[in-house]
Design a protein around this motif. Structure first.
Motif, short mmCIF file in Angstrom:
data_model
loop_
_atom_site.label_atom_id
_atom_site.label_comp_id
_atom_site.label_asym_id
_atom_site.label_seq_id
_atom_site.Cartn_x
_atom_site.Cartn_y
_atom_site.Cartn_z
N GLY A 64 0.81 -1.22 0.00
CA GLY A 64 0.00 0.00 0.00
C GLY A 64 0.84 1.26 0.00
N SER A 65 1.94 1.23 0.75
CA SER A 65 2.79 2.43 0.78
C SER A 65 3.50 2.64 -0.56
CB SER A 65 3.82 2.32 1.91
OG SER A 65 4.73 1.28 1.64
N VAL A 66 3.96 1.55 -1.19
CA VAL A 66 4.60 1.68 -2.50
C VAL A 66 3.58 2.20 -3.51
CG1 VAL A 66 5.61 0.36 -4.41
CG2 VAL A 66 6.40 -0.01 -2.07
N LEU A 67 2.36 1.69 -3.45
CA LEU A 67 1.30 2.16 -4.35
C LEU A 67 0.98 3.63 -4.09
CD1 LEU A 67 -0.78 1.44 -6.54
CD2 LEU A 67 -2.34 0.84 -4.69
N ALA A 68 0.89 4.02 -2.82
CA ALA A 68 0.58 5.41 -2.50
C ALA A 68 1.69 6.35 -2.97
CB ALA A 68 0.37 5.55 -0.99
N VAL A 69 2.95 5.96 -2.77
CA VAL A 69 4.06 6.80 -3.23
C VAL A 69 4.07 6.86 -4.75
CG1 VAL A 69 6.58 6.95 -3.34
CG2 VAL A 69 5.46 6.47 -1.17
N GLY A 70 3.78 5.74 -5.40
CA GLY A 70 3.73 5.73 -6.85
C GLY A 70 2.64 6.61 -7.41
N LEU A 71 1.55 6.80 -6.64
CA LEU A 71 0.45 7.66 -7.07
C LEU A 71 0.65 9.12 -6.69
CD1 LEU A 71 -2.58 5.32 -6.31
CD2 LEU A 71 -1.58 5.87 -8.54
N HIS B 262 11.31 4.25 0.42
CA HIS B 262 10.87 4.61 -0.93
C HIS B 262 10.33 6.03 -0.87
CE1 HIS B 262 9.37 3.61 -4.89
NE2 HIS B 262 8.15 3.98 -4.57
N ASP B 263 11.00 6.98 -1.52
CA ASP B 263 10.57 8.38 -1.33
C ASP B 263 10.21 9.14 -2.59
OD1 ASP B 263 13.11 8.51 -2.31
OD2 ASP B 263 13.91 9.78 -0.71
N GLY B 264 10.13 8.50 -3.70
CA GLY B 264 9.75 9.21 -4.90
C GLY B 264 9.09 8.30 -5.91
N ARG B 265 8.36 8.93 -6.83
CA ARG B 265 7.63 8.16 -7.83
C ARG B 265 8.56 7.34 -8.72
NH1 ARG B 265 2.82 10.35 -11.53
NH2 ARG B 265 1.95 10.52 -9.48
N HIS B 266 9.73 7.85 -9.00
CA HIS B 266 10.67 7.16 -9.88
C HIS B 266 11.81 6.51 -9.09
CE1 HIS B 266 8.58 8.77 -13.28
NE2 HIS B 266 8.66 9.98 -12.76
N ASP B 267 11.65 6.41 -7.78
CA ASP B 267 12.66 5.82 -6.92
C ASP B 267 12.45 4.30 -6.85
OD1 ASP B 267 14.74 5.62 -5.17
OD2 ASP B 267 13.60 6.21 -3.40
N VAL B 268 13.54 3.58 -6.60
CA VAL B 268 13.45 2.13 -6.42
C VAL B 268 13.48 1.83 -4.93
CG1 VAL B 268 14.48 1.54 -8.65
CG2 VAL B 268 15.93 1.88 -6.66
N LEU B 269 12.97 0.67 -4.57
CA LEU B 269 12.96 0.31 -3.15
C LEU B 269 14.36 0.13 -2.61
CD1 LEU B 269 9.97 -2.15 -2.81
CD2 LEU B 269 10.15 0.17 -1.95
N LEU B 270 15.19 -0.61 -3.30
CA LEU B 270 16.57 -0.82 -2.88
C LEU B 270 17.50 -0.34 -3.99
CD1 LEU B 270 16.35 -4.38 -1.30
CD2 LEU B 270 16.59 -2.21 -0.10
N SER B 271 18.27 0.67 -3.69
CA SER B 271 19.20 1.18 -4.70
C SER B 271 20.35 0.21 -4.87
CB SER B 271 19.72 2.55 -4.28
OG SER B 271 20.51 2.41 -3.11
N GLU B 272 21.13 0.41 -5.93
CA GLU B 272 22.26 -0.48 -6.18
C GLU B 272 23.29 -0.37 -5.06
OE1 GLU B 272 25.46 -1.61 -9.64
OE2 GLU B 272 23.86 -0.21 -10.08
#
Length: 192
Positions: free
Chosen positions: A22-29, A39-49
């Motif tokens: 739900g949080s990933v969906l909310a941030v994506g919206l 996860h802090d942005g629409r184009h951000d990934v959950l785990l960076s490289e």
């Protein structure tokens, strides 16, 4: 006890998945997450490289990952085996009347109860199994009734005769039962 653990674990796993999804969906919206969230942005990934490869060169990392995954797999297999295992009673504690007790094999009592129920009028086949605790067993009985049998009469005779006989012979205060009745199906035949 296993049912409670099963429900609690499933509930917690479901809650974690709903909150994260739900949080990933909310941030994506477009919703603004808290500052501590991964996860802090629409184009951000959950785990960076950088986060994924941060511990790669440490000597303890891969053995720890493998050990944790092995424990998770073993716990999952144990949980699956516990859920799928049938809970049949291995033994029943029989009261001898002198304050002592004796142990009766659960399969022996199931066999007697099955034979007694199958001998009732109108019963084609019977199957009985015991569940519960050894000092408070519960019976599960399946009856296949013949076409001419009255279900009410068969149920009454089962409780008044077969289950009462099993309860009295084992010296139990009560023997609750779950009874499933089915009718025997016959193929239609032509009459000349």
């Amino acid at each position: 006890m296993l049912r409670i653990v099963n429900r609690v674990l499933l509930g917690l796993a479901g809650l974690v998945l709903v909150v994260i999804g739900g949080s990933v969906l909310a941030v994506g919206l477009g919703a603004r997450p808290p500052s501590w969230w991964v996860h802090d942005g629409r184009h951000d990934v959950l785990l960076s490289e950088a986060r994924r490869t941060r511990w790669r060169d440490e000597g303890w990392w891969w053995p720890t990952v493998i050990a944790v995954l092995a424990v998770v797999v073993l716990l999952s297999l144990w949980w699956l085996a516990a859920v799928l295992r049938r809970r049949r009673l291995a033994e029943v504690l029989v009261s001898t009347g002198d304050g002592e007790g004796a142990l009766l094999r659960g399969r022996a009592l199931e066999g007697v109860l099955t034979a007694d129920a199958a001998a009732l009028d109108g019963v084609g086949r019977a199957q009985a199994s015991l569940t519960g605790r050894r000092d408070a067993p519960e019976a599960r009985v399946k009856l296949m009734l013949e076409p001419h049998a009255d279900p009410g009469e068969a149920l009454h005779r089962l409780t008044a005769e077969s289950l009462a006989h099993a309860r009295d012979s084992a010296g139990l205060a009560s023997l609750p039962a779950h009874v499933r009745l089915r009718a025997v199906k016959h193929r239609a035949e032509r009459v000349n």
